[in-house]
Design a protein around this motif. Structure first.
Motif, PDB file in Angstrom:
ATOM      1  N   LEU A  39      39.228  41.581  43.095  1.00 15.51           N
ATOM      2  CA  LEU A  39      40.109  41.037  42.059  1.00 15.51           C
ATOM      3  C   LEU A  39      39.580  41.226  40.628  1.00 15.51           C
ATOM      4  O   LEU A  39      40.327  41.669  39.752  1.00 15.51           O
ATOM      5  CB  LEU A  39      40.376  39.551  42.355  1.00 15.51           C
ATOM      6  CG  LEU A  39      41.327  38.804  41.414  1.00 15.51           C
ATOM      7  CD1 LEU A  39      42.707  39.427  41.422  1.00 15.51           C
ATOM      8  CD2 LEU A  39      41.429  37.331  41.811  1.00 15.51           C
ATOM      9  N   PRO A  40      38.307  40.923  40.356  1.00 13.33           N
ATOM     10  CA  PRO A  40      37.831  41.077  38.973  1.00 13.33           C
ATOM     11  C   PRO A  40      37.961  42.506  38.448  1.00 13.33           C
ATOM     12  O   PRO A  40      38.258  42.704  37.270  1.00 13.33           O
ATOM     13  CB  PRO A  40      36.352  40.682  39.061  1.00 13.33           C
ATOM     14  CG  PRO A  40      36.249  39.841  40.266  1.00 13.33           C
ATOM     15  CD  PRO A  40      37.265  40.358  41.229  1.00 13.33           C
ATOM     16  N   PHE A  41      37.772  43.481  39.313  1.00 16.07           N
ATOM     17  CA  PHE A  41      37.895  44.874  38.873  1.00 16.07           C
ATOM     18  C   PHE A  41      39.320  45.175  38.430  1.00 16.07           C
ATOM     19  O   PHE A  41      39.548  45.843  37.423  1.00 16.07           O
ATOM     20  CB  PHE A  41      37.477  45.835  40.001  1.00 16.07           C
ATOM     21  CG  PHE A  41      35.998  45.821  40.265  1.00 16.07           C
ATOM     22  CD1 PHE A  41      35.160  46.720  39.624  1.00 16.07           C
ATOM     23  CD2 PHE A  41      35.446  44.901  41.133  1.00 16.07           C
ATOM     24  CE1 PHE A  41      33.798  46.699  39.849  1.00 16.07           C
ATOM     25  CE2 PHE A  41      34.087  44.875  41.372  1.00 16.07           C
ATOM     26  CZ  PHE A  41      33.260  45.772  40.726  1.00 16.07           C
ATOM     27  N   LEU A  42      40.271  44.653  39.193  1.00 17.04           N
ATOM     28  CA  LEU A  42      41.664  44.873  38.830  1.00 17.04           C
ATOM     29  C   LEU A  42      41.996  44.153  37.523  1.00 17.04           C
ATOM     30  O   LEU A  42      42.604  44.724  36.625  1.00 17.04           O
ATOM     31  CB  LEU A  42      42.591  44.393  39.944  1.00 17.04           C
ATOM     32  CG  LEU A  42      44.034  44.786  39.653  1.00 17.04           C
ATOM     33  CD1 LEU A  42      44.599  45.637  40.766  1.00 17.04           C
ATOM     34  CD2 LEU A  42      44.911  43.592  39.398  1.00 17.04           C
ATOM     35  N   VAL A  43      41.558  42.902  37.417  1.00 16.76           N
ATOM     36  CA  VAL A  43      41.846  42.129  36.201  1.00 16.76           C
ATOM     37  C   VAL A  43      41.279  42.829  34.973  1.00 16.76           C
ATOM     38  O   VAL A  43      41.936  42.952  33.938  1.00 16.76           O
ATOM     39  CB  VAL A  43      41.272  40.700  36.320  1.00 16.76           C
ATOM     40  CG1 VAL A  43      41.389  39.961  34.993  1.00 16.76           C
ATOM     41  CG2 VAL A  43      42.003  39.928  37.407  1.00 16.76           C
ATOM     42  N   MET A  44      40.051  43.348  35.107  1.00 12.79           N
ATOM     43  CA  MET A  44      39.420  43.986  33.965  1.00 12.79           C
ATOM     44  C   MET A  44      40.200  45.217  33.515  1.00 12.79           C
ATOM     45  O   MET A  44      40.466  45.402  32.327  1.00 12.79           O
ATOM     46  CB  MET A  44      37.986  44.373  34.313  1.00 12.79           C
ATOM     47  CG  MET A  44      37.099  44.437  33.100  1.00 12.79           C
ATOM     48  SD  MET A  44      35.401  44.802  33.542  1.00 12.79           S
ATOM     49  CE  MET A  44      35.551  46.485  34.102  1.00 12.79           C
ATOM     50  N   ALA A  45      40.577  46.059  34.477  1.00 11.69           N
ATOM     51  CA  ALA A  45      41.306  47.285  34.124  1.00 11.69           C
ATOM     52  C   ALA A  45      42.666  46.956  33.519  1.00 11.69           C
ATOM     53  O   ALA A  45      43.074  47.549  32.516  1.00 11.69           O
ATOM     54  CB  ALA A  45      41.477  48.162  35.364  1.00 11.69           C
ATOM     55  N   VAL A  46      43.375  45.994  34.123  1.00 14.01           N
ATOM     56  CA  VAL A  46      44.730  45.712  33.650  1.00 14.01           C
ATOM     57  C   VAL A  46      44.700  44.948  32.326  1.00 14.01           C
ATOM     58  O   VAL A  46      45.544  45.169  31.459  1.00 14.01           O
ATOM     59  CB  VAL A  46      45.522  44.933  34.727  1.00 14.01           C
ATOM     60  CG1 VAL A  46      46.910  44.584  34.224  1.00 14.01           C
ATOM     61  CG2 VAL A  46      45.618  45.766  35.995  1.00 14.01           C
ATOM     62  N   GLU A  47      43.697  44.091  32.143  1.00 14.83           N
ATOM     63  CA  GLU A  47      43.618  43.382  30.865  1.00 14.83           C
ATOM     64  C   GLU A  47      43.429  44.368  29.714  1.00 14.83           C
ATOM     65  O   GLU A  47      44.089  44.273  28.687  1.00 14.83           O
ATOM     66  CB  GLU A  47      42.468  42.358  30.864  1.00 14.83           C
ATOM     67  CG  GLU A  47      42.535  41.466  29.631  1.00 14.83           C
ATOM     68  CD  GLU A  47      41.241  40.732  29.316  1.00 14.83           C
ATOM     69  OE1 GLU A  47      40.397  40.597  30.223  1.00 14.83           O
ATOM     70  OE2 GLU A  47      41.089  40.304  28.175  1.00 14.83           O
TER      71      GLU A  47
END
Lengths: 226, 269
Positions: free
Chosen positions: B150-158
């Motif tokens: 999840l954090p990897f996705l949040v970082m990229a999308v943010e």
């Protein structure tokens, strides 16, 4: 009377104090950078609510702080052109221009046809199938203008539509606006620094000014618009 | 520029070259070692039979579900972090990023503390009311993988949200598009490259998950034994299969890197 705006809006250190009335005319908005010209247009467009006061267009209240009434941008039917290109990069020129009318009652085919007609009327019909990135700055602004007018807006807001263009494109675009603006119904606001634009295109000018700031250490700057 | 590298200050000292080459070798040598040990002729049989194929199948299914969870939860969270100014935002962001630096085993222990059937915070409650047991189940694998991905996705999308010029959405508003139409037709479309990159990196992370999975979901063949766990075990019993599986994971990661490169350079739009 067409546009009636009396109120204030706060943006960071800036306070805009506005009290204007405008009719079916082309109004130049002038003043130095950072004085709040774009903020003013955003208030009219519904992208920014007033902090105090009231905005009324063609007899309809669009923003009334005292009565907690605010009509958002997508329900105001305004045409807006930004300083530089904000055509949607993933759509063709035709799709960009047809976008505002796709949500209306007409069929897809009608919308496309109307978009093609409008592009042709403005001398950019041959660009219909291109992507925005393939156009020159002048062509992009032309298409942006066509898009902003396709919905027959009740108010037109142009935020320095010529300033990002080179001399030739600027002259072409000015001629296009000259032919268009005076014939359109409603109030047309155009932000510009250019005396020639103001002289040729506009019926009158509203100059934004800032009185000398008050007490020392006063962080805010008030812009007066009358 | 014809004088490239000749400007004073642009000359490269020898030790930089030596260090750079050593660093590259350090990274590439193990890969070469892995590739050398792969038995190419029997690779297909190795990964399509026995525990290896079971592990690949399980890994594929769980990582896809984990990525979907990461996407469904991560997109709104990325939105909030990127666009809503609230007190303590940087604190929240730091907490979100925590699983990226946390040792995965600790993540697994933490998941046990939350969802464990007998001692977890809400694990007993989940079991009593829904009959759900996450520990030692494929669902537990999905949860462990989603937790680390999840954090990897949040970082990229943010960062994707931040790179969108807000004037696109503002002009869409003046074109008559309401908030939900703007989101689906404009924001999401402009966000697509970052979404693809985020999904790719989250999926790769989920696929490679080891520590949290083995701690929280265990290592039950056909149920919770994912590919990385199988690789570790097979290294003893069937090295050929272990290297074959490792190669599959490596190939997937290379594909993900290529997908991300394409999207980060904006070629997809």
């Amino acid at each position: 009377m067409s546009v009636l705006l009396k109120g204030t809006v706060h943006q960071g250190r800036l306070i805009l104090d506005i009290d204007i009335v405008a009719g079916d005319e082309v109004v130049a908005i002038s003043g130095v950078n950072g004085i709040g010209k774009t903020t003013f247009l955003r208030v009219l467009a519904g992208l920014l609510p007033l902090d105090t006061g009231i905005l009324q267009v063609n007899g309809k209240v669009l923003d009334d702080v005292d009565h907690q009434l605010f009509v958002p941008a997508h329900m105001r039917n305004v045409g807006m052109v930004f300083q530089d290109n904000v055509l949607l990069p993933f759509l063709s020129v035709l799709e960009n221009v047809a976008y505002p009318i796709l949500s209306t009652a007409m069929s897809r085919q009608q919308a496309r046809q109307q978009a093609i007609d409008a592009l042709t009327d403005h001398g950019v019909g041959h660009l219909a199938s291109m992507k925005p990135a393939q156009l020159s700055g002048g062509q992009q602004q032309r298409v942006a203008l066509v898009r902003s007018l396709i919905n027959k807006p009740q108010m037109v807001l142009l935020d320095e539509p010529l300033s990002a263009l080179d001399a030739d494109a600027r002259r072409d675009m000015r001629n296009l606006l000259l032919g268009q603006l005076k014939t359109l119904p409603g109030t047309k606001f155009i932000v510009t620094h250019d005396r020639l634009d103001i002289a040729e295109l506009c019926d009158r000018e509203i100059a934004f000014t800032q009185p000398q700031s008050g007490a020392l250490g006063d962080e805010t700057q008030t812009t007066i618009v009358r | 520029m014809s004088t490239r590298g000749r400007r004073v200050g642009a000359e490269t000292p020898a030790f930089v070259w030596v260090g750079a080459v050593l660093a590259l070798l350090f990274l590439l040598l193990p890969l070469a070692g892995l590739l050398r040990r792969v038995a190419w002729s029997g690779i297909f049989d190795s990964v399509t039979s026995g525990p290896a194929s079971e592990a690949l199948r399980l890994s594929f299914i769980t990582s896809v579900f984990a990525t979907m969870i990461a996407l469904l939860l991560g997109l709104p969270l990325a939105w909030v972090l990127a666009r809503i100014d609230f007190r303590g935002r940087s604190m929240v962001r730091a907490l979100v990023m925590l699983p990226m630096v946390l040792p995965p085993v600790v993540g697994g222990v933490a998941l046990l503390g939350a969802y464990g059937k007998s001692h977890g915070l809400i694990g007993g409650w989940l079991f009593d009311i829904f009959g759900l047991q996450l520990t030692f189940s494929p669902l537990g694998v999905v949860i462990a993988e989603a937790f680390v991905a999840l954090p990897f996705l949040v970082m990229a999308v943010e960062s994707g949200f931040r790179s969108i010029d807000p004037r696109f959405e503002e002009s869409a508003a003046t074109m008559g598009l309401g908030p939900s139409m703007r989101f689906w037709k404009v924001t999401l479309r402009l966000l697509a490259p970052s979404l693809i990159a985020g999904v790719a990196v989250a999926w790769a992370r989920a696929l490679g998950e080891f520590g949290a999975t083995i701690t929280f979901a265990g290592n039950i063949e056909g149920r919770t034994q994912t590919t990385p766990l199988a690789v570790y075990l097979l290294l003893e019993s069937d090295p050929e299969a272990a290297y074959a599986l490792s190669f599959v994971l490596l190939a997937v990661c290379i594909a993900v890197l290529i997908a991300m490169r394409g999207s980060w350079m904006g070629r997809r739009s």
